[in-house]
Design a protein around this motif. Structure first.
Motif, PDB file in Angstrom:
ATOM      1  N   SER A 103      -2.533  -7.040   1.857  1.00  0.00           N
ATOM      2  CA  SER A 103      -3.584  -9.304   0.224  1.00  0.00           C
ATOM      3  C   SER A 103      -2.492  -8.602  -1.229  1.00  0.00           C
ATOM      4  O   SER A 103      -2.929 -10.332  -1.301  1.00  0.00           O
ATOM      5  N   GLY A 104      -1.415  -7.831  -0.887  1.00  0.00           N
ATOM      6  CA  GLY A 104      -1.177  -7.489  -2.130  1.00  0.00           C
ATOM      7  C   GLY A 104      -1.315  -6.855  -3.322  1.00  0.00           C
ATOM      8  O   GLY A 104      -0.676  -6.490  -4.591  1.00  0.00           O
ATOM      9  N   ASP A 105      -2.746  -6.654  -3.091  1.00  0.00           N
ATOM     10  CA  ASP A 105      -3.537  -6.113  -4.304  1.00  0.00           C
ATOM     11  C   ASP A 105      -3.242  -4.307  -3.503  1.00  0.00           C
ATOM     12  O   ASP A 105      -2.508  -3.975  -3.200  1.00  0.00           O
ATOM     13  N   ALA A 106      -3.135  -3.247  -4.989  1.00  0.00           N
ATOM     14  CA  ALA A 106      -2.937  -2.024  -4.722  1.00  0.00           C
ATOM     15  C   ALA A 106      -3.746  -1.436  -4.154  1.00  0.00           C
ATOM     16  O   ALA A 106      -5.244  -2.006  -4.699  1.00  0.00           O
ATOM     17  N   ASP A 107      -3.334  -0.274  -3.641  1.00  0.00           N
ATOM     18  CA  ASP A 107      -4.515   0.167  -1.969  1.00  0.00           C
ATOM     19  C   ASP A 107      -4.658   0.905  -3.234  1.00  0.00           C
ATOM     20  O   ASP A 107      -4.027   1.913  -3.611  1.00  0.00           O
ATOM     21  N   LEU A 108      -5.945   1.150  -3.889  1.00  0.00           N
ATOM     22  CA  LEU A 108      -6.978   2.513  -4.320  1.00  0.00           C
ATOM     23  C   LEU A 108      -7.564   3.514  -3.741  1.00  0.00           C
ATOM     24  O   LEU A 108      -8.062   4.533  -4.280  1.00  0.00           O
ATOM     25  N   SER A 109      -7.182   3.553  -2.608  1.00  0.00           N
ATOM     26  CA  SER A 109      -8.143   4.444  -1.831  1.00  0.00           C
ATOM     27  C   SER A 109      -7.635   5.603  -2.386  1.00  0.00           C
ATOM     28  O   SER A 109      -8.584   6.451  -1.618  1.00  0.00           O
ATOM     29  N   ARG A 110      -6.118   5.984  -2.093  1.00  0.00           N
ATOM     30  CA  ARG A 110      -6.110   7.446  -2.789  1.00  0.00           C
ATOM     31  C   ARG A 110      -6.852   7.957  -4.129  1.00  0.00           C
ATOM     32  O   ARG A 110      -7.417   9.315  -4.347  1.00  0.00           O
ATOM     33  N   LEU A 111      -6.458   6.629  -4.748  1.00  0.00           N
ATOM     34  CA  LEU A 111      -7.013   7.258  -6.479  1.00  0.00           C
ATOM     35  C   LEU A 111      -9.011   7.097  -5.785  1.00  0.00           C
ATOM     36  O   LEU A 111      -9.857   8.284  -6.607  1.00  0.00           O
ATOM     37  N   TRP A 112      -9.557   6.397  -5.135  1.00  0.00           N
ATOM     38  CA  TRP A 112     -11.186   6.842  -5.001  1.00  0.00           C
ATOM     39  C   TRP A 112     -11.721   8.324  -4.214  1.00  0.00           C
ATOM     40  O   TRP A 112     -11.880   9.033  -4.420  1.00  0.00           O
ATOM     41  N   SER A 113     -10.185   8.300  -3.641  1.00  0.00           N
ATOM     42  CA  SER A 113     -10.535   9.546  -2.308  1.00  0.00           C
ATOM     43  C   SER A 113     -10.948  11.097  -3.737  1.00  0.00           C
ATOM     44  O   SER A 113     -11.594  11.956  -3.369  1.00  0.00           O
ATOM     45  N   VAL A 114     -10.107  10.906  -5.137  1.00  0.00           N
ATOM     46  CA  VAL A 114      -9.780  11.837  -5.599  1.00  0.00           C
ATOM     47  C   VAL A 114     -10.703  11.673  -6.954  1.00  0.00           C
ATOM     48  O   VAL A 114     -11.651  12.735  -7.412  1.00  0.00           O
ATOM     49  N   VAL A 115     -11.084  10.411  -6.996  1.00  0.00           N
ATOM     50  CA  VAL A 115     -12.844  10.643  -8.263  1.00  0.00           C
ATOM     51  C   VAL A 115     -13.652  10.950  -6.898  1.00  0.00           C
ATOM     52  O   VAL A 115     -14.614  11.559  -7.702  1.00  0.00           O
ATOM     53  N   ARG A 116     -13.962  10.464  -5.770  1.00  0.00           N
ATOM     54  CA  ARG A 116     -14.996  11.747  -5.079  1.00  0.00           C
ATOM     55  C   ARG A 116     -15.248  12.783  -5.261  1.00  0.00           C
ATOM     56  O   ARG A 116     -15.956  13.437  -5.107  1.00  0.00           O
ATOM     57  N   SER A 117     -13.885  12.903  -4.744  1.00  0.00           N
ATOM     58  CA  SER A 117     -13.622  14.847  -5.153  1.00  0.00           C
ATOM     59  C   SER A 117     -13.848  15.261  -6.916  1.00  0.00           C
ATOM     60  O   SER A 117     -14.631  16.738  -6.142  1.00  0.00           O
ATOM     61  N   LEU A 118     -14.223  14.697  -7.563  1.00  0.00           N
ATOM     62  CA  LEU A 118     -14.734  14.975  -8.464  1.00  0.00           C
ATOM     63  C   LEU A 118     -16.235  15.591  -9.192  1.00  0.00           C
ATOM     64  O   LEU A 118     -16.507  16.071 -10.119  1.00  0.00           O
ATOM     65  N   SER A 160      -3.133 -14.530  -9.999  1.00  0.00           N
ATOM     66  CA  SER A 160      -4.093 -15.251  -8.957  1.00  0.00           C
ATOM     67  C   SER A 160      -5.417 -14.991  -8.962  1.00  0.00           C
ATOM     68  O   SER A 160      -6.281 -15.485  -8.189  1.00  0.00           O
ATOM     69  N   ASN A 161      -5.631 -13.379  -8.868  1.00  0.00           N
ATOM     70  CA  ASN A 161      -7.066 -13.229  -8.479  1.00  0.00           C
ATOM     71  C   ASN A 161      -8.293 -13.729  -9.628  1.00  0.00           C
ATOM     72  O   ASN A 161      -9.210 -14.041  -9.245  1.00  0.00           O
ATOM     73  N   THR A 162      -7.499 -13.821 -10.938  1.00  0.00           N
ATOM     74  CA  THR A 162      -8.421 -14.898 -11.822  1.00  0.00           C
ATOM     75  C   THR A 162      -8.319 -16.377 -12.007  1.00  0.00           C
ATOM     76  O   THR A 162      -8.350 -17.104 -12.513  1.00  0.00           O
ATOM     77  N   GLY A 163      -7.398 -16.348 -10.875  1.00  0.00           N
ATOM     78  CA  GLY A 163      -6.867 -17.899 -11.154  1.00  0.00           C
ATOM     79  C   GLY A 163      -5.581 -17.880 -12.049  1.00  0.00           C
ATOM     80  O   GLY A 163      -5.925 -20.229 -12.025  1.00  0.00           O
ATOM     81  N   TYR A 164      -4.441 -17.726 -11.637  1.00  0.00           N
ATOM     82  CA  TYR A 164      -3.601 -17.940 -13.046  1.00  0.00           C
ATOM     83  C   TYR A 164      -3.040 -17.707 -12.430  1.00  0.00           C
ATOM     84  O   TYR A 164      -2.906 -16.565 -11.757  1.00  0.00           O
ATOM     85  N   HIS A 165      -1.651 -18.343 -12.283  1.00  0.00           N
ATOM     86  CA  HIS A 165       0.070 -18.179 -12.060  1.00  0.00           C
ATOM     87  C   HIS A 165       0.919 -18.257 -13.192  1.00  0.00           C
ATOM     88  O   HIS A 165       1.461 -18.999 -13.615  1.00  0.00           O
ATOM     89  N   LEU A 166       1.130 -16.174 -11.961  1.00  0.00           N
ATOM     90  CA  LEU A 166       2.339 -16.592 -13.188  1.00  0.00           C
ATOM     91  C   LEU A 166       4.046 -17.120 -13.611  1.00  0.00           C
ATOM     92  O   LEU A 166       4.048 -16.415 -12.081  1.00  0.00           O
ATOM     93  N   ASP A 215       5.117  -3.382  -9.462  1.00  0.00           N
ATOM     94  CA  ASP A 215       4.231  -3.571 -10.181  1.00  0.00           C
ATOM     95  C   ASP A 215       4.299  -4.851 -10.917  1.00  0.00           C
ATOM     96  O   ASP A 215       3.452  -6.061 -11.499  1.00  0.00           O
ATOM     97  N   SER A 216       5.552  -5.189 -10.548  1.00  0.00           N
ATOM     98  CA  SER A 216       5.871  -7.371 -10.747  1.00  0.00           C
ATOM     99  C   SER A 216       4.605  -7.830  -9.311  1.00  0.00           C
ATOM    100  O   SER A 216       4.155  -9.159 -10.052  1.00  0.00           O
ATOM    101  N   GLU A 217       4.676  -7.484  -8.697  1.00  0.00           N
ATOM    102  CA  GLU A 217       3.968  -8.042  -7.852  1.00  0.00           C
ATOM    103  C   GLU A 217       2.391  -7.305  -7.997  1.00  0.00           C
ATOM    104  O   GLU A 217       1.534  -8.571  -7.488  1.00  0.00           O
ATOM    105  N   ALA A 218       1.906  -6.923  -8.426  1.00  0.00           N
ATOM    106  CA  ALA A 218       0.482  -6.241  -8.556  1.00  0.00           C
ATOM    107  C   ALA A 218       0.494  -7.351  -9.958  1.00  0.00           C
ATOM    108  O   ALA A 218      -0.741  -7.703  -9.999  1.00  0.00           O
ATOM    109  N   LEU A 219       0.817  -7.592 -10.888  1.00  0.00           N
ATOM    110  CA  LEU A 219       0.703  -8.090 -11.730  1.00  0.00           C
ATOM    111  C   LEU A 219       0.587  -9.469 -11.329  1.00  0.00           C
ATOM    112  O   LEU A 219       0.260 -10.688 -12.027  1.00  0.00           O
ATOM    113  N   ARG A 220       1.329  -9.888 -10.525  1.00  0.00           N
ATOM    114  CA  ARG A 220       1.644 -11.501  -9.894  1.00  0.00           C
ATOM    115  C   ARG A 220       0.029 -11.602  -8.706  1.00  0.00           C
ATOM    116  O   ARG A 220      -0.626 -12.494  -9.440  1.00  0.00           O
ATOM    117  N   GLN A 221      -0.057 -10.481  -8.718  1.00  0.00           N
ATOM    118  CA  GLN A 221      -1.997 -10.804  -7.596  1.00  0.00           C
ATOM    119  C   GLN A 221      -2.681 -10.489  -8.727  1.00  0.00           C
ATOM    120  O   GLN A 221      -3.606 -11.480  -8.614  1.00  0.00           O
TER     121      GLN A 221
END
Length: 431
Positions: A95-110, A274-280, A265-271
């Motif tokens: 979708s263009g959003d950051a894939d946080l699956s690895r981050l959540w895997s770490v958080v769950r492991s804590l 967009s998710n807030t309804g604002y176009h950079l 990071d540029s694409e992440a900021l643009r996305q």
């Protein structure tokens, strides 16, 4: 460092950021355990080998081997740890959003690691991620554990120096005690500490990289205009950079930016916008200019040769910048793919690159020396400004090429000298 407490730190992720973070914290005197889920990577590190090329990193790891442990085991990672650093990859999702699956895997492991004093996210994440992690930690019975965002600002090829001598150490936290703990952890690092709220710290990383990318795309647009008007972008950039309000950094024209940070990071900021309804609008233009820059290089060769079908083109340099082996989002990948699509044969040279065993690289030829890649070529493109390219015997190379056509995508070489050697020489923004 006298009197500074030695901390036990768990680092999740043995990539560029995790290894540099862990090694540098060990250099500062802390005990560090670095965990990764890749057995081959951990085995290499245990044997004293470093799976990435980063100047100074291998020596630092060797120097601190008594304070550094590499493991696959979660319990070993958390045993006695006071601070857990999350340094995992956050690539773009479909979708263009950051894939946080690895981050959540770490958080769950804590869960159950009630002895921790703080969880620190160094990975680049969307603004608001920290609030979600905080809620997850609370739900896991870790409400007493502090949370901080501590984004990294290290450039590949100089990451060790950037960690130890940064422009700033950004710490985002909702409580003063956690911020003070992370600041103390960096005692001995030569750089000012900027403490702020978590969301602002998350935004700093994205905004910084977007602004640097903007400077590069801006000077590339000026370079194109210089070509149309007969001005010299090198002279223009030099004089513009003398303005203390602007500075000379990142005013280097070329074939565009790549790597693990700027594109993502540029694409992440643009996305995020967009998710807030604002176009950079500005950032969107910056990304478009960068995408077009690579294709302009191909068009210049087509204009000179008439066609690329059946032509042999040498790509000199494959990594996104010199001093690294990183191929992520490297302009060379787009160039190679476009050349092959145009019917060209592609020969390549790079002293450090390790391209994936996939297209377009499986359809190219690799050589150990730039002179070998140039032999029999109809044209060549300087893609990465490796210093070795200045040492090439270009007079001899001109004689071994079928046609001495060279597009210098990094303005590395001297135009007058190259033309005197018989090259049809083109560069970026220079007459």
């Amino acid at each position: 460092m006298v009197g500074t407490p030695v901390r036990q730190v768990a680092v999740f992720g043995a990539g560029y950021i995790g290894l540099v973070t862990g090694a540098c914290l060990a250099e500062l005197g802390h005990r560090v355990v670095i965990r990764d889920i890749n057995p081959d990577k951990i085995e290499l590190l245990r044997s004293g080998d470093v799976p990435i090329y980063e100047p100074g990193l291998g020596d630092m790891i060797t120097r601190n081997k008594e304070r550094l442990t590499f493991t696959l085991d979660l319990q070993e990672t958390l045993d006695g740890a006071e601070i857990a650093y999350v340094c995992v990859d956050t690539p773009p999702s479909a979708s263009g959003d950051a894939d946080l699956s690895r981050l959540w895997s770490v958080v769950r492991s804590l869960e159950g690691a009630t002895h921790l004093r703080a969880v620190v996210v160094k990975s680049t994440v969307p603004v608001g991620t920290g609030a979600r992690v905080r809620s997850a930690l609370d739900a896991a019975g870790l409400a007493h554990v502090g949370y901080a965002a501590n984004p990294e600002f290290t450039a590949e090829g100089r990451a060790v120096n950037d960690f130890l001598h940064p422009d700033r150490i950004v710490i985002g936290s909702a409580d003063e005690a956690t911020a003070a703990l992370i600041a103390e952890l960096h005692e001995g690092v030569d750089g000012p500490v900027a403490v702020m709220d978590v969301r602002s710290a998350e935004m700093v990383k994205l905004a910084s990289n977007a602004l640097l990318a903007t400077k590069i795309s801006f000077i590339n647009e000026i370079a194109t205009l210089c070509e149309k008007t007969g001005a010299d972008v090198e002279e223009v950039a030099r004089a513009v950079g003398l303005d203390h309000r602007l500075g000379p950094h990142f005013l280097r024209p070329g074939i565009g930016w790549g790597g693990s940070c700027f594109p993502k990071d540029s694409e992440a900021l643009r996305q995020l916008a967009s998710n807030t309804g604002y176009h950079l609008q500005l950032l969107s233009a910056v990304i478009e200019v960068n995408n077009l820059q690579k294709r302009r290089a191909i068009q210049k060769l087509k204009d000179e040769l008439g066609t690329l079908t059946g032509m042999r083109v040498a790509l000199l340099g494959l990594t996104f910048k010199p001093g690294t082996d990183d191929m992520r989002e490297a302009p060379s990948t787009v160039l190679a793919a476009r050349l092959l699509a145009e019917g060209a044969e592609v020969s390549c040279w790079d002293p450090m690159a390790r391209p994936a065993d996939t297209e377009p690289w499986t359809s190219t030829s690799r050589y150990e020396r730039p002179e070998e890649a140039l032999e029999g070529a109809d044209a060549a493109i300087v893609v990465t400004e490796w210093p070795q390219l200045k040492e090439v015997d270009w007079a001899r190379a001109a004689g071994t090429m079928r046609r001495p056509v060279l597009f210098d995508g990094r303005n590395l070489l001297n135009p007058a000298e190259m033309r005197a050697l018989g090259f049809t020489y083109m560069s970026v923004g220079r007459p």
